[in-house]
Design a protein around this motif. Structure first.
Motif, PDB file in Angstrom:
ATOM      1  N   UNK A   1      39.210  15.756  -7.961  1.00 49.39           N
ATOM      2  CA  UNK A   1      38.557  15.508  -9.534  1.00 49.39           C
ATOM      3  C   UNK A   1      39.222  16.297 -11.224  1.00 49.39           C
ATOM      4  N   UNK A   2      38.638  17.023 -11.831  1.00 47.57           N
ATOM      5  CA  UNK A   2      39.598  17.764 -12.497  1.00 47.57           C
ATOM      6  C   UNK A   2      40.471  18.108 -13.222  1.00 47.57           C
ATOM      7  N   UNK A   3      40.381  19.150 -11.291  1.00 47.21           N
ATOM      8  CA  UNK A   3      41.145  20.173 -11.259  1.00 47.21           C
ATOM      9  C   UNK A   3      42.800  19.829 -10.560  1.00 47.21           C
TER      10      UNK A   3
ATOM     11  N   UNK B   1      34.432  38.571  -1.485  1.00 43.68           N
ATOM     12  CA  UNK B   1      35.238  37.598  -2.086  1.00 43.68           C
ATOM     13  C   UNK B   1      34.660  36.487  -2.951  1.00 43.68           C
ATOM     14  N   UNK B   2      35.570  35.831  -3.755  1.00 43.05           N
ATOM     15  CA  UNK B   2      35.616  35.558  -4.627  1.00 43.05           C
ATOM     16  C   UNK B   2      34.309  34.113  -4.563  1.00 43.05           C
ATOM     17  N   UNK B   3      33.259  34.838  -5.987  1.00 41.00           N
ATOM     18  CA  UNK B   3      32.201  33.094  -6.196  1.00 41.00           C
ATOM     19  C   UNK B   3      33.148  31.861  -6.123  1.00 41.00           C
ATOM     20  N   UNK B   4      32.693  30.701  -5.918  1.00 32.77           N
ATOM     21  CA  UNK B   4      32.909  29.901  -6.002  1.00 32.77           C
ATOM     22  C   UNK B   4      31.316  28.978  -7.133  1.00 32.77           C
ATOM     23  N   UNK B   5      31.900  27.812  -7.875  1.00 32.56           N
ATOM     24  CA  UNK B   5      31.170  27.403  -8.730  1.00 32.56           C
ATOM     25  C   UNK B   5      31.322  25.929  -7.759  1.00 32.56           C
ATOM     26  N   UNK B   6      30.425  24.812  -8.058  1.00 30.14           N
ATOM     27  CA  UNK B   6      30.038  23.329  -7.563  1.00 30.14           C
ATOM     28  C   UNK B   6      31.220  23.118  -7.258  1.00 30.14           C
TER      29      UNK B   6
ATOM     30  N   UNK C   1      26.699  26.324   1.497  1.00 28.54           N
ATOM     31  CA  UNK C   1      26.125  24.957   1.102  1.00 28.54           C
ATOM     32  C   UNK C   1      26.923  24.295   0.248  1.00 28.54           C
ATOM     33  N   UNK C   2      28.002  24.868  -0.644  1.00 31.73           N
ATOM     34  CA  UNK C   2      28.722  24.485  -2.197  1.00 31.73           C
ATOM     35  C   UNK C   2      30.345  23.966  -0.762  1.00 31.73           C
ATOM     36  N   UNK C   3      29.934  24.908  -0.436  1.00 35.09           N
ATOM     37  CA  UNK C   3      31.740  24.527   0.105  1.00 35.09           C
ATOM     38  C   UNK C   3      31.839  23.992   1.040  1.00 35.09           C
ATOM     39  N   UNK C   4      30.108  23.137   1.915  1.00 36.50           N
ATOM     40  CA  UNK C   4      30.345  22.024   2.925  1.00 36.50           C
ATOM     41  C   UNK C   4      29.742  22.273   4.140  1.00 36.50           C
TER      42      UNK C   4
END
Length: 345
Positions: A96-98, A200-205, A241-244
């Motif tokens: 993506x943009x990362x 643990x580290x919270x993730x964004x979308x 869910x964010x992590x698939x």
């Protein structure tokens, strides 16, 4: 102890490390890739406990980094840039943009100089690589050495060393996908995992850490007393869910240089214990692995393996509270991760 070296096309070499217990580790000088790890189950049957391709040439175009050495920086760098000494460095946006796992031409696709060795109580290969200033957008000439050592105690030890002539980010790891059922006879849902971690580290979308450390207590991320991976895969939790529907998260360890994680697979009796002086690790449960991918033991599916990517966090390039990964010229990068294989009766 036995070491076999097999020449392959394109100056590739396949090394087979064998100890007196029958355990084997197969690895390439291309990408520092571990292709197989053969360990006994409770009945002494040797089977492969990592995912690897049936055709070695598939590693050249592998989007999943199976068994590979990752560098200069493992993980995702937010918006594909970082700043050191007020100088902004632009990187390839390949996720993506990362920027993921150092881009499309990271250490996982480099040819390493290999020095095999045989000793009375261990056998291994030392890999060396010079990453030149500007490679993939990173500053500094960085000398890297990674040593793979197989002991008679069924331990695979990965020793990482590096030095640089300019301040630069560095976070190395190995990206092996473990499956202790042996020869990929099942998924990892029933792998019982214990991790010494309170946060643990919270993730964004975009799967980028938000900068927040979340307490594992009362969540599917609490592995302090042991938890089956399937519980998190099926959990009604926003982060899973964010992590698939699974895990792709950084766990902060309590203290360095101690036993950090233990994995048990009841069907085979196999166990895996990890020790490291790294400050944390990303646990990834292969949520996005392609159905039908042709591997050495058959067709893959999601949750066919689990990665334990011991490392510093690339989030530290944007978030001050995360484990630092910037290496200075007067420093040496020295890290170790040990994987000990055993069985429960």
């Amino acid at each position: 102890m036995v070491l076999e070296e097999e020449p392959l096309p394109g100056n590739w070499k396949l090394f087979k490390l064998k100890n007196q217990q029958g355990m084997e580790v197969h690895m390439l000088n291309y990408g520092g890739i571990i292709t197989k790890i053969l360990t006994p189950d409770r009945h002494g049957k040797l089977e492969n406990v990592v995912l690897g391709y049936r055709k070695l040439s598939d590693y050249e175009t592998d989007p999943y980094f199976l068994g590979a050495m990752i560098g200069r920086v493992a993980g995702r760098i937010k918006e594909a840039h970082f700043t050191i000494h007020e100088t902004r460095y632009e990187l390839e946006a390949n996720d993506g943009r990362n920027h993921l796992h150092s881009g499309s031409h990271g250490f996982h696709q480099m040819m390493w100089d290999a020095e095999p060795f045989e000793r009375e109580d261990n056998v291994g290969v030392k890999l060396r690589y010079l990453s030149k200033d500007g490679e993939n957008g990173y500053p500094g000439n960085v000398e890297v050495a990674v040593t793979y050592t197989l002991t008679n105690d069924n331990e695979l030890v990965l020793d990482y060393w590096a030095s640089t002539d300019q301040r630069t980010p560095l976070a190395l790891t190995n990206h092996s996908y473990f499956n202790l059922t042996g020869d990929m006879k099942g998924t990892i849902h029933d792998h019982l995992v214990k991790i010494d971690s309170q946060y643990f580290a919270e993730l964004d979308a975009d799967l980028i850490p938000t900068g927040r450390r979340l307490d594992v207590a009362g969540t599917p991320f609490d592995f302090n007393r042991g938890r089956k991976l399937g519980e998190g895969i099926a959990a009604d939790n926003a982060q899973n869910e964010l992590a698939g529907n699974g895990y792709d998260h950084y766990f902060f360890f309590h203290e360095p240089e101690q036993k950090k994680a233990v994995v048990k697979e009841e069907g085979s009796g196999r166990t895996l214990t990890m020790e490291t002086n790294q400050p944390g690790m990303v646990m990834y449960t292969s949520n996005n692995l392609e159905n039908g991918l042709v591997l050495s033991e058959g067709a893959a599916e999601p949750y066919s393996g689990v990665c334990f990517e011991t490392q510093g966090s690339p989030a530290s390039l944007h978030e001050k509270e995360f484990p630092r990964i910037v290496l200075d010229p007067e420093e040496e990068y020295q890290q170790r991760t040990l994987f000990r294989f055993g069985v429960d009766d």
